[in-house]
Structure formats: C-alpha cells, structure tokens
Design an enzyme around this catalytic site. Structure first.
Site, PDB file in Angstrom:
ATOM      1  N   GLU A   1       0.881  -1.275  -0.107  1.00 16.73           N
ATOM      2  CA  GLU A   1      -0.057   0.077   0.091  1.00 16.73           C
ATOM      3  C   GLU A   1       0.847   1.150   0.052  1.00 16.73           C
ATOM      4  O   GLU A   1       0.786   2.058   0.848  1.00 16.73           O
ATOM      5  CB  GLU A   1      -0.995  -0.248   1.192  1.00 16.73           C
ATOM      6  CG  GLU A   1      -1.890  -1.167   1.295  1.00 16.73           C
ATOM      7  CD  GLU A   1      -3.136  -1.050   2.180  1.00 16.73           C
ATOM      8  OE1 GLU A   1      -2.531  -0.748   3.391  1.00 16.73           O
ATOM      9  OE2 GLU A   1      -4.193  -1.514   1.686  1.00 16.73           O
TER      10      GLU A   1
ATOM     11  N   GLU B   1      -5.895  -8.081  -1.180  1.00 16.31           N
ATOM     12  CA  GLU B   1      -6.333  -8.034   0.037  1.00 16.31           C
ATOM     13  C   GLU B   1      -8.094  -7.792   0.010  1.00 16.31           C
ATOM     14  O   GLU B   1      -8.194  -6.608  -0.950  1.00 16.31           O
ATOM     15  CB  GLU B   1      -5.770  -6.753   0.926  1.00 16.31           C
ATOM     16  CG  GLU B   1      -4.549  -7.169   1.643  1.00 16.31           C
ATOM     17  CD  GLU B   1      -4.022  -5.952   2.576  1.00 16.31           C
ATOM     18  OE1 GLU B   1      -4.846  -5.340   3.009  1.00 16.31           O
ATOM     19  OE2 GLU B   1      -2.755  -5.645   2.490  1.00 16.31           O
TER      20      GLU B   1
HETATM   21  C1  BGP Z   1      -4.725  -2.625   4.794  1.00 14.96           C
HETATM   22  C2  BGP Z   1      -3.220  -3.277   5.083  1.00 14.96           C
HETATM   23  C3  BGP Z   1      -3.081  -4.529   6.192  1.00 14.96           C
HETATM   24  C4  BGP Z   1      -4.722  -4.360   6.925  1.00 14.96           C
HETATM   25  C5  BGP Z   1      -5.846  -4.140   6.001  1.00 14.96           C
HETATM   26  C6  BGP Z   1      -6.947  -4.157   6.965  1.00 14.96           C
HETATM   27  O1  BGP Z   1      -4.449  -1.467   4.824  1.00 14.96           O
HETATM   28  O2  BGP Z   1      -2.425  -3.736   4.147  1.00 14.96           O
HETATM   29  O3  BGP Z   1      -2.151  -4.567   6.803  1.00 14.96           O
HETATM   30  O4  BGP Z   1      -4.547  -4.961   8.257  1.00 14.96           O
HETATM   31  O5  BGP Z   1      -5.735  -2.847   5.721  1.00 14.96           O
HETATM   32  O6  BGP Z   1      -6.939  -2.884   7.878  1.00 14.96           O
HETATM   33  P1  BGP Z   1      -7.291  -3.149   9.462  1.00 14.96           P
HETATM   34  O7  BGP Z   1      -6.506  -3.822  10.012  1.00 14.96           O
HETATM   35  O8  BGP Z   1      -6.872  -1.350   9.764  1.00 14.96           O
HETATM   36  O9  BGP Z   1      -8.651  -3.351   9.606  1.00 14.96           O
END
Ligand code: BGP
Length: 471
Positions: free
Chosen positions: A173, A366
């Site tokens: 990201e 993701e």
């Molecule tokens: C993305 C990241 C992850 C992650 C996911 C969910 O931005 O790459 O590392 O955790 O988001 O976000 P969160 O854990 O804040 O719900």
C-alpha cells in the site's frame, strides 16, 4: 460464468507484524510498528513504554504456530498464501553488513511449510516493517541512504528464497504514504508545515520508486521466472453527485493514489503531477540515472487491497485510513461496525479501472470484512455477514473476469484473526479462523473454525462454482 479460470489463485493474506509476534526473538530488531500501541491511526512512541501494551509484540504468535495455522489454510484448499518478511528479522537495524541467519532460517522454514501444504508463497518485501533504526537515523525513505540498504536486503532474500518464492510484492500500500508516511515509509512528519510534509512525502516516494525498480531488476536477474508487482490501497472513490466539480475533484483525488502505480507500472512520472509540484512548490531530488531505471524496470502486475468505497464532495476533505480514504458517506450502502461501506460492485469497478489504465494483470491481494464475532452457546462462530460480504465480492470478481480483466487471484484478508493494522485491535476480526485473544492481550490463543471457513473451502474446492449454485 460457472467457474473461475483454472489458473486463478485462491488464498489468503496476512503480514508479519500483525501475526508473528516474537518481536525480539532470535535477533529481530524493532520495526516502526513495534512502537505503535494503537495501530497506524494512533501515534508512534519514541521508545517502548513498559507501561503500555503493544499488540504486535506477541500478536497471534504465528512465529511459533505457523505449522498448525498453515494446516488450517491447507484444509481450506488455499493455493496461495501471502505474508511478508519482516525486514528487521533479516537486518535488525537495517545497516548490518551480514544478515541475521536466524531470521533467514525462520522464513526458509515457513516457505518450506507453505509449499509442502500445496500453496505458493506470495511475499511482500516491506509491509509497514521498516527497521525502526532507519527511521531514527535517516527519517526513513526521505533519505536516499535507504535505497542501497533495501537493495542489499532484496539481494539477500531473492538469493536465499529463489527456489521457494515465485510471487513477490515490493511495498505494501505504497500510496498510504499520503496520509501515513511514518508507517508506509518510516518518515516522520510531525510539526511540519503542509508544504514540508508534501516535500518529504514526494521525496520519500521517489526513493521508493527507485528501490522498487531495483527490486524488479534484481528479482528478475536472480529468479528469472518470478513475478514481481507493486501494491496499492485502492478502495474505490466515487463523485458524490454528478456536479462537475465533484466529478473532477474525484478524478484528482484518485490520481493521488494512482500516481504511485502510474510511476511503477508505466515507468515514468505522469504529467499531471507537474502542476501539483509547481503549485505546492515541491522539488524532488532525482539522480540523472533514475528516469532510465524506472523506465527499464516497471512492475509487471498490480496487487491491490479493496475493502470499501467512499464518495467525494468538492471542497471537502477526507480521512486516510487502512483500506483507503474515507470521505462522504454513500447513502446507498450499508457499513461495517467500523464504518466501512460494503460495496461489492466497487471491486469490479476497480478491477476494470486498473486494467483499462495499465493493461497489466491485477491481483486482489487484500479484501475482507472486519467485524465483531461472537462465540455462541454451541462454541462456534456463525459469521453469516462475512459469508455474505465475501460471496457478493467474489461474484463481482467473476464479473470483472468476464469483463476481460486478467485477475491473477484473490487472497482474502486475513484468513485468521490478527492484529488490526489501523487500530491495533483484536476485536476487529477478519478471519475464517477465530483466535482466542482480546484487545488487552488476554486469551488462550486457541484457534476455532468459523462458518466462513467451510464456506470458503467449498468455493475453492468447486473453483468458484458453488457461488453460482447458491445464487
Ligand atoms: C490494509 C493493510 C493491512 C490490513 C488491512 C485491514 O491497509 O495492508 O495490513 O490490516 O488494511 O485494515 P485494518 O487491520 O485496519 O482493519
């Protein structure tokens, strides 16, 4: 479409710092999130405060439990498993002349186990895990000093894992540098004016672009059949109305993110950035050879995260968060308990948007639903909401493939409950596998299969056909 293409890779994704724990084990150095008790939306401490609880320090102890956890991934039928290498396990301070053998060995064993269980590792080289020492000494990627240090780290891991890892992602990201430069680039911007902040962000970005191109180059030299991509947070953003100002500003807002993939996939800076640099008086220092390097070694695919969509109203700001920016709510969509709008069609939209723009394969690395899960009297977790979210999103992925988009695969975030990147909570659960641990760090760490576990298993087994049977 009745089934997904045979070569489509199904799986799940986690990151070292959110799962492994063992934060000082076998020579690991601190990384930038090891001093963040409340995730990346909170503040970073200068040093570890012994009075505070830091969720990443033990996380879900994946470091010691990966064999059993991967057995569960195998049971679901995963063909790909995404995780990251914690840079500070390999070079604890980022600058040692020799890598830490214990750290290298850990990942060698981990990748062996992943492959033994029928999965391809998909490895993120830097997932918010810059060694803390590099933040303190150089302010992270603001300094060009990080380029050769990262290059050395890449050489070491490509050489060590060349027979194990074929799929790579460089920076997780990267566009989150816009709102979280400390986490995305190890670059602190406290007490900076807006102009100084932007100057640091774009300078750090440039160094990361150079490092990305070098990583691509070295990766292909050392592992000729590897696939190495860039990775952005690309939840969708729509104009809030058809008012031309809303529409145009939304285009500009999207460019703030797509700028990063524009550079890494096309191998050059886009012209629209000149105006921003001029108006904000930003001067990025570049070396004479940089342009040729970027041009010669672009990323070959784009990995991205997609969680939600948001809308933009001209003149209004938006907050940055994990999973993208948050602007004005969309009245047509429901939201999760964390206020993230559920928008399956947005995933199809983004797949098309990216493929139209770059004509390079996309990899959904993701996507997932963070929610509050309750163990019911039968000792199980009936997470219908997660199944519903996933089913709708996967159907839209199938639509995107029908639209002509080359989608390499889908790694659900995160198949096992882990520490939230944004808030440091355990309560925000994404998993198909429940982990008995709470926000304060209490719990047995036992793993329990949720209903979604069996549901996703069937989807993979049927190569997606079960999605359409049910529909
Ligand atoms: C993305 C990241 C992850 C992650 C996911 C969910 O931005 O790459 O590392 O955790 O988001 O976000 P969160 O854990 O804040 O719900």
């Amino acid at each position: 479409m009745k089934q997904f293409p045979k070569e489509f890779l199904w799986g799940g994704a986690i990151a070292a710092n959110q799962a492994e724990g063992a934060y000082l084990t076998e020579g690991k150095g601190l990384n930038i999130v090891d001093v963040m008790p409340n995730g990346l939306m909170g503040k970073a401490d200068k040093e570890i405060d012994p009075q505070k609880y830091y969720p990443s320090h033990d996380a879900i102890d994946f470091y010691h439990r990966y064999e059993a956890d991967l057995a569960l991934m195998e049971e679901m039928g995963f063909q790909v498993f995404r995780t990251s290498i914690a840079w500070s396990r390999i070079f604890p301070n980022g600058e040692e002349s020799e890598p830490n053998e214990a750290g290298l060995l850990f990942y060698e064993k981990l990748f062996t186990e992943i492959k033994k269980r029928g999965m391809e590792p998909l490895v993120t080289i830097s997932h918010y895990e810059t060694p803390l020492a590099l933040n303190k000494k150089y302010n992270g990627w603001e300094s060009r000093k990080l380029v050769p240090l990262f290059e050395k780290y890449c050489r070491v891991i490509f050489n060590r894992y060349k027979n194990q890892v074929k799929y790579w992602l460089v920076f997780n990201e990267m566009n989150n540098i816009n709102h979280s430069p400390y986490v995305a680039a190890g670059t602190s911007v406290e007490n900076c004016s807006e102009k100084e902040r932007l100057q640091k962000i774009y300078q750090a970005s440039h160094h990361m672009f150079v490092a990305n191109a070098l990583a691509n180059k070295i990766c292909h030299e050392i592992i000729p059949d590897a696939k190495i991509g860039c990775m952005l947070s690309l939840s969708a953003i729509y104009p809030n109305t058809c008012k031309p100002d809303d529409v145009f500003e939304t285009l500009e807002a999207r460019r703030r993110s797509l700028f990063f993939s524009d550079v890494m996939l096309r191998g050059k800076y886009p012209k629209y950035l000149n105006r921003l640099f001029k108006e904000q008086d930003i001067h990025v220092k570049k070396e004479a050879e940089d342009a040729a390097l970027l041009k010669a070694h672009p990323s070959e695919y784009i990995g991205f995260s997609y969680y939600r969509s948001t809308t933009h109203v001209a003149g209004s700001g938006y907050a940055g968060h994990t999973g993208g920016v948050l602007g004005t709510p969309n009245p047509y969509l429901e939201v999760t308990p964390w206020g993230w709008a559920i928008d399956a069609k947005g995933l199809r939209y983004v797949c098309n948007e990216l493929y139209d723009r770059y004509e390079k394969p996309v990899f959904i690395v993701e996507n997932g639903m963070g929610n509050i899960d309750k163990i019911t009297e039968d000792g199980l977790i009936h997470d219908d909401y997660r199944i519903d979210y996933l089913k709708k999103h996967l159907i839209e992925v199938a639509e995107a493939i029908e639209d002509g988009v080359e989608v390499m695969g889908y790694t659900y975030w995160g198949p096992i409950d882990i520490v939230s990147a944004g808030t440091g909570e355990m309560k925000k659960r994404y998993g198909f596998i429940y982990v008995d641990k709470d926000n304060e760090g209490r719990g047995t760490l036992n793993r329990i299969r949720k209903d979604s576990f069996y549901w996703y298993q069937e989807v993979i087994q049927s190569q997606g056909a079960s999605l359409f049977n049910e529909a």
